[in-house]
Design a protein around this motif. Sequence first.
Motif: not given
Length: 167
Positions: A14-22, A97-111
């Motif tokens: 996850x650290x590598x994936x979120x470090x790359x982002x896309x 999807x309503x149960x997962x939608x909020x997860x996208x806003x939790x990490x700081x950008x750019x993730x």
Amino acid sequence: MAPAPTPAELAAFVEIAHGVVWCTLATVDARGRPRSRLVHPLWTIEPGGGLVGRVTSRRSSPKARHLAAHPYASCSYWDQRHDVAVAECHAAWDPDPAGSWHLFREPEPPVGFDPAAMFPGGLASPEAGIVVLRPWRLRWGRAADLAAGAKPTVRSLRTAGSDRCQH
């Protein structure tokens, strides 16, 4: 078969994936032809130790048609330092999807990001969807380690029997 990953190994992926982002997400169409595109997955480690990726997507996209024919995807991350992470996954629409939608806003950008920017009206948009990625195989490595002769880490995960998404 590769061993199952430890919690620390999942965190390293996850650290590598979120470090790359896309990442480049590859799917296969109904005629067996591959297609790739850039996507912005969010990975979470579940309380039971499973790894789950989520990608916002339009329900009318070519990706949707591909996953209807072949519910599998490959996520490939690479950065300029040559750190790499690859997840081979079962892919299905999130039935809640309503149960997962909020997860996208939790990490700081750019993730982290607000998926409503893609879908006017948010989840009320008929186009709004989330593809859930459940990897059965992970491979990752840091360029410095690989250059020093280390092999990439390869791990297998059980997913098919515990997949909560509809097939």
